[in-house]
Design a protein around this motif. Structure first.
Motif, PDB file in Angstrom:
ATOM      1  N   GLY A   1      43.412  57.579  59.869  1.00  0.00           N
ATOM      2  CA  GLY A   1      44.860  57.428  59.870  1.00  0.00           C
ATOM      3  C   GLY A   1      45.325  56.013  59.600  1.00  0.00           C
ATOM      4  N   GLY A   2      44.387  55.058  59.572  1.00  0.00           N
ATOM      5  CA  GLY A   2      44.718  53.664  59.312  1.00  0.00           C
ATOM      6  C   GLY A   2      44.806  53.366  57.830  1.00  0.00           C
ATOM      7  N   LEU A   3      45.221  52.137  57.519  1.00  0.00           N
ATOM      8  CA  LEU A   3      45.413  51.709  56.136  1.00  0.00           C
ATOM      9  C   LEU A   3      44.379  50.688  55.718  1.00  0.00           C
ATOM     10  CD1 LEU A   3      49.272  51.087  55.765  1.00  0.00           C
ATOM     11  CD2 LEU A   3      47.973  53.062  54.951  1.00  0.00           C
ATOM     12  N   MET A   4      43.917  50.807  54.489  1.00  0.00           N
ATOM     13  CA  MET A   4      43.122  49.755  53.856  1.00  0.00           C
ATOM     14  C   MET A   4      43.904  49.282  52.644  1.00  0.00           C
ATOM     15  SD  MET A   4      40.973  48.632  51.314  1.00  0.00           S
ATOM     16  CE  MET A   4      39.719  49.621  50.528  1.00  0.00           C
ATOM     17  N   ILE A   5      44.162  47.977  52.577  1.00  0.00           N
ATOM     18  CA  ILE A   5      44.963  47.387  51.509  1.00  0.00           C
ATOM     19  C   ILE A   5      44.122  46.327  50.805  1.00  0.00           C
ATOM     20  CG2 ILE A   5      47.089  46.177  50.921  1.00  0.00           C
ATOM     21  CD1 ILE A   5      48.216  47.181  53.633  1.00  0.00           C
ATOM     22  N   LEU A   6      43.763  46.583  49.571  1.00  0.00           N
ATOM     23  CA  LEU A   6      42.924  45.670  48.798  1.00  0.00           C
ATOM     24  C   LEU A   6      43.739  45.143  47.616  1.00  0.00           C
ATOM     25  CD1 LEU A   6      40.155  44.404  48.209  1.00  0.00           C
ATOM     26  CD2 LEU A   6      39.537  46.500  46.988  1.00  0.00           C
ATOM     27  N   SER A   7      44.031  43.844  47.649  1.00  0.00           N
ATOM     28  CA  SER A   7      44.849  43.198  46.623  1.00  0.00           C
ATOM     29  C   SER A   7      44.011  42.117  45.954  1.00  0.00           C
ATOM     30  CB  SER A   7      46.098  42.594  47.288  1.00  0.00           C
ATOM     31  OG  SER A   7      46.790  41.745  46.415  1.00  0.00           O
ATOM     32  N   TYR A   8      43.914  42.155  44.636  1.00  0.00           N
ATOM     33  CA  TYR A   8      43.055  41.184  43.964  1.00  0.00           C
ATOM     34  C   TYR A   8      43.613  40.751  42.613  1.00  0.00           C
ATOM     35  CZ  TYR A   8      41.217  45.175  41.240  1.00  0.00           C
ATOM     36  OH  TYR A   8      41.075  46.266  40.414  1.00  0.00           O
ATOM     37  N   THR A   9      43.193  39.563  42.188  1.00  0.00           N
ATOM     38  CA  THR A   9      43.644  38.980  40.929  1.00  0.00           C
ATOM     39  C   THR A   9      42.856  39.556  39.763  1.00  0.00           C
ATOM     40  OG1 THR A   9      44.180  36.923  42.077  1.00  0.00           O
ATOM     41  CG2 THR A   9      44.007  36.818  39.684  1.00  0.00           C
ATOM     42  N   LEU A  10      43.546  39.959  38.731  1.00  0.00           N
ATOM     43  CA  LEU A  10      42.910  40.556  37.558  1.00  0.00           C
ATOM     44  C   LEU A  10      42.430  39.466  36.598  1.00  0.00           C
ATOM     45  CD1 LEU A  10      45.463  43.427  36.868  1.00  0.00           C
ATOM     46  CD2 LEU A  10      43.382  43.491  38.265  1.00  0.00           C
ATOM     47  N   TRP A  11      41.216  39.606  36.126  1.00  0.00           N
ATOM     48  CA  TRP A  11      40.599  38.587  35.286  1.00  0.00           C
ATOM     49  C   TRP A  11      41.382  38.321  34.012  1.00  0.00           C
ATOM     50  CZ3 TRP A  11      37.537  34.633  35.271  1.00  0.00           C
ATOM     51  CH2 TRP A  11      37.032  34.149  34.062  1.00  0.00           C
ATOM     52  N   TYR A  12      41.865  39.353  33.364  1.00  0.00           N
ATOM     53  CA  TYR A  12      42.535  39.169  32.081  1.00  0.00           C
ATOM     54  C   TYR A  12      44.024  38.845  32.224  1.00  0.00           C
ATOM     55  CZ  TYR A  12      38.298  40.836  29.863  1.00  0.00           C
ATOM     56  OH  TYR A  12      36.992  40.960  29.438  1.00  0.00           O
ATOM     57  N   GLY A  13      44.497  38.739  33.439  1.00  0.00           N
ATOM     58  CA  GLY A  13      45.868  38.321  33.656  1.00  0.00           C
ATOM     59  C   GLY A  13      45.991  36.808  33.565  1.00  0.00           C
TER      60      GLY A  13
ATOM     61  N   GLY B   1      41.900  32.916  35.678  1.00  0.00           N
ATOM     62  CA  GLY B   1      41.047  31.735  35.693  1.00  0.00           C
ATOM     63  C   GLY B   1      41.320  30.803  36.844  1.00  0.00           C
ATOM     64  N   HIS B   2      42.279  31.140  37.690  1.00  0.00           N
ATOM     65  CA  HIS B   2      42.667  30.305  38.822  1.00  0.00           C
ATOM     66  C   HIS B   2      42.987  28.888  38.343  1.00  0.00           C
ATOM     67  CE1 HIS B   2      41.441  33.863  40.900  1.00  0.00           C
ATOM     68  NE2 HIS B   2      41.615  33.340  42.093  1.00  0.00           N
ATOM     69  N   GLU B   3      42.375  27.865  38.916  1.00  0.00           N
ATOM     70  CA  GLU B   3      42.750  26.494  38.542  1.00  0.00           C
ATOM     71  C   GLU B   3      42.334  26.126  37.121  1.00  0.00           C
ATOM     72  OE1 GLU B   3      38.935  25.759  41.024  1.00  0.00           O
ATOM     73  OE2 GLU B   3      40.351  27.381  40.597  1.00  0.00           O
ATOM     74  N   MET B   4      41.510  26.960  36.486  1.00  0.00           N
ATOM     75  CA  MET B   4      41.110  26.692  35.101  1.00  0.00           C
ATOM     76  C   MET B   4      42.212  27.069  34.109  1.00  0.00           C
ATOM     77  SD  MET B   4      37.063  27.739  35.127  1.00  0.00           S
ATOM     78  CE  MET B   4      37.332  29.380  35.801  1.00  0.00           C
ATOM     79  N   GLY B   5      43.290  27.650  34.622  1.00  0.00           N
ATOM     80  CA  GLY B   5      44.409  27.992  33.757  1.00  0.00           C
ATOM     81  C   GLY B   5      44.046  29.070  32.753  1.00  0.00           C
ATOM     82  N   LEU B   6      44.680  29.023  31.606  1.00  0.00           N
ATOM     83  CA  LEU B   6      44.486  30.058  30.596  1.00  0.00           C
ATOM     84  C   LEU B   6      43.206  29.890  29.796  1.00  0.00           C
ATOM     85  CD1 LEU B   6      48.145  30.351  29.239  1.00  0.00           C
ATOM     86  CD2 LEU B   6      47.027  31.736  31.006  1.00  0.00           C
ATOM     87  N   THR B   7      42.443  28.828  30.067  1.00  0.00           N
ATOM     88  CA  THR B   7      41.198  28.624  29.317  1.00  0.00           C
ATOM     89  C   THR B   7      40.174  29.718  29.590  1.00  0.00           C
ATOM     90  OG1 THR B   7      40.256  27.194  31.041  1.00  0.00           O
ATOM     91  CG2 THR B   7      41.518  26.118  29.296  1.00  0.00           C
ATOM     92  N   HIS B   8      40.376  30.514  30.661  1.00  0.00           N
ATOM     93  CA  HIS B   8      39.415  31.586  30.952  1.00  0.00           C
ATOM     94  C   HIS B   8      39.395  32.641  29.859  1.00  0.00           C
ATOM     95  CE1 HIS B   8      43.062  33.587  32.252  1.00  0.00           C
ATOM     96  NE2 HIS B   8      42.417  34.709  32.447  1.00  0.00           N
ATOM     97  N   TYR B   9      40.450  32.675  29.019  1.00  0.00           N
ATOM     98  CA  TYR B   9      40.450  33.629  27.913  1.00  0.00           C
ATOM     99  C   TYR B   9      39.388  33.281  26.867  1.00  0.00           C
ATOM    100  CZ  TYR B   9      44.794  35.667  29.663  1.00  0.00           C
ATOM    101  OH  TYR B   9      45.737  36.296  30.434  1.00  0.00           O
ATOM    102  N   ALA B  10      38.884  32.065  26.918  1.00  0.00           N
ATOM    103  CA  ALA B  10      37.796  31.663  26.021  1.00  0.00           C
ATOM    104  C   ALA B  10      36.433  31.973  26.621  1.00  0.00           C
ATOM    105  CB  ALA B  10      37.900  30.168  25.710  1.00  0.00           C
ATOM    106  N   GLY B  11      36.422  32.561  27.818  1.00  0.00           N
ATOM    107  CA  GLY B  11      35.175  32.876  28.516  1.00  0.00           C
ATOM    108  C   GLY B  11      35.055  32.055  29.786  1.00  0.00           C
ATOM    109  N   GLY B  12      34.597  32.680  30.851  1.00  0.00           N
ATOM    110  CA  GLY B  12      34.538  32.019  32.142  1.00  0.00           C
ATOM    111  C   GLY B  12      33.637  30.808  32.175  1.00  0.00           C
ATOM    112  N   ALA B  13      32.435  30.929  31.618  1.00  0.00           N
ATOM    113  CA  ALA B  13      31.495  29.812  31.621  1.00  0.00           C
ATOM    114  C   ALA B  13      32.036  28.646  30.794  1.00  0.00           C
ATOM    115  CB  ALA B  13      30.136  30.266  31.088  1.00  0.00           C
ATOM    116  N   ARG B  14      32.597  28.937  29.632  1.00  0.00           N
ATOM    117  CA  ARG B  14      33.155  27.888  28.782  1.00  0.00           C
ATOM    118  C   ARG B  14      34.335  27.199  29.485  1.00  0.00           C
ATOM    119  NH1 ARG B  14      33.821  30.726  24.612  1.00  0.00           N
ATOM    120  NH2 ARG B  14      31.957  30.078  23.461  1.00  0.00           N
ATOM    121  N   ALA B  15      35.187  27.996  30.133  1.00  0.00           N
ATOM    122  CA  ALA B  15      36.335  27.429  30.843  1.00  0.00           C
ATOM    123  C   ALA B  15      35.883  26.503  31.962  1.00  0.00           C
ATOM    124  CB  ALA B  15      37.202  28.551  31.406  1.00  0.00           C
TER     125      ALA B  15
END
Length: 263
Positions: free
Chosen positions: A157-169, A173-187
């Protein structure tokens, strides 16, 4: 038919929260994101208030009562930024955090904090009324194992709420900004070259590619709980329809919320 395939605003579980999910709320939250690194108390204070409003609305819609006397477990809750906001409603708030540095960040320490991993929560089965996680799933190598643990410790009867950041949004890339669109390792390499140090959220170590499609597919495999809502957390209610559109939701949803009721 799964709830997320229907118009998000029509979901009974979301009706109450939809009333407060306005464009003004979205703009205010977006304006706070730039303070995450420079003024975390300001940033997390705003997120805390919004998280409590979201949780209370979902809980009230589900149970008919507010969060007073409810036991809330926050997986990846850091030092307990959300504690005071939940306490104002009379809820007992317990953050779980594996990293001691994060657990004592900004000079804060929650009164009931637990040190432990979201992948193996040191909590008994069915022990909490609400188990939530805000912007943490993208930081663990197996977010769906964490989701299963969150469901395990939630009472029937309880709730589970899972909220997460989408990679392609735009914030993937978090503090790496939009550079994650070039690939995570490269960013990550570009960030280190520019700042002389690696990013806090290092791709492949503490930041992973998690998509909306991943979460929705996992939700279909869950047993012992049912998905009652899936919507983009920071969007106004009139834009929740984007969760129904593959591809578009990855780019524009930014953050996906999955809400389950434990059977």
């Amino acid at each position: 038919m799964p709830t997320w395939r229907s118009p998000a605003g029509r979901s009974p579980a979301l009706r109450r929260f939809a009333e407060s999910a306005t464009l003004g709320r979205s703009v205010d939250l977006l304006s706070q994101f730039r303070f995450e690194q420079t003024d975390p108390a300001r940033f997390y204070g705003a997120v805390a208030r919004d998280t409590v409003d979201l949780t209370n609305a979902l809980w009230t819609q589900s149970t008919g009562t507010d969060l007073r006397d409810a036991l809330v477990l926050d997986v990846g809750g850091g030092p307990g930024y959300f504690e005071d906001a939940f306490a104002e409603l009379g809820a007992t708030y317990i953050p779980v955090e594996p990293d001691p540095a994060e657990a004592h960040a900004a000079g804060l320490t929650a009164t009931r904090g637990i040190r432990g991993s979201g992948l193996a929560l040191p909590v008994a089965d069915g022990a909490v009324d609400v188990c939530l996680s805000s912007n943490v799933a993208e930081h663990v190598p197996d977010p769906w194992a964490m989701g299963a643990e969150m469901l395990r410790v939630t009472r029937p009867g309880g709730l589970m709420i899972l909220s997460y950041t989408l990679w392609y949004g735009p914030f993937g890339g978090h503090e790496m900004g939009l550079t994650h669109y070039a690939g995570g390792a490269r960013a990550a390499r570009w960030y280190a070259r520019r700042h002389g140090r690696p990013p806090k959220n290092l791709y492949g170590t503490s930041l992973f590619k998690v998509t909306a499609a991943d979460g929705l597919r996992w939700a279909q495999t869950v047993t012992g709980a049912h998905l009652v809502a899936a919507f983009p957390r920071y969007h106004p209610a009139w834009a929740w329809w984007i969760v129904r559109i593959p591809g578009l939701r990855e780019l524009l949803a930014s953050n996906l919320v999955l809400v389950f009721v434990k059977e």
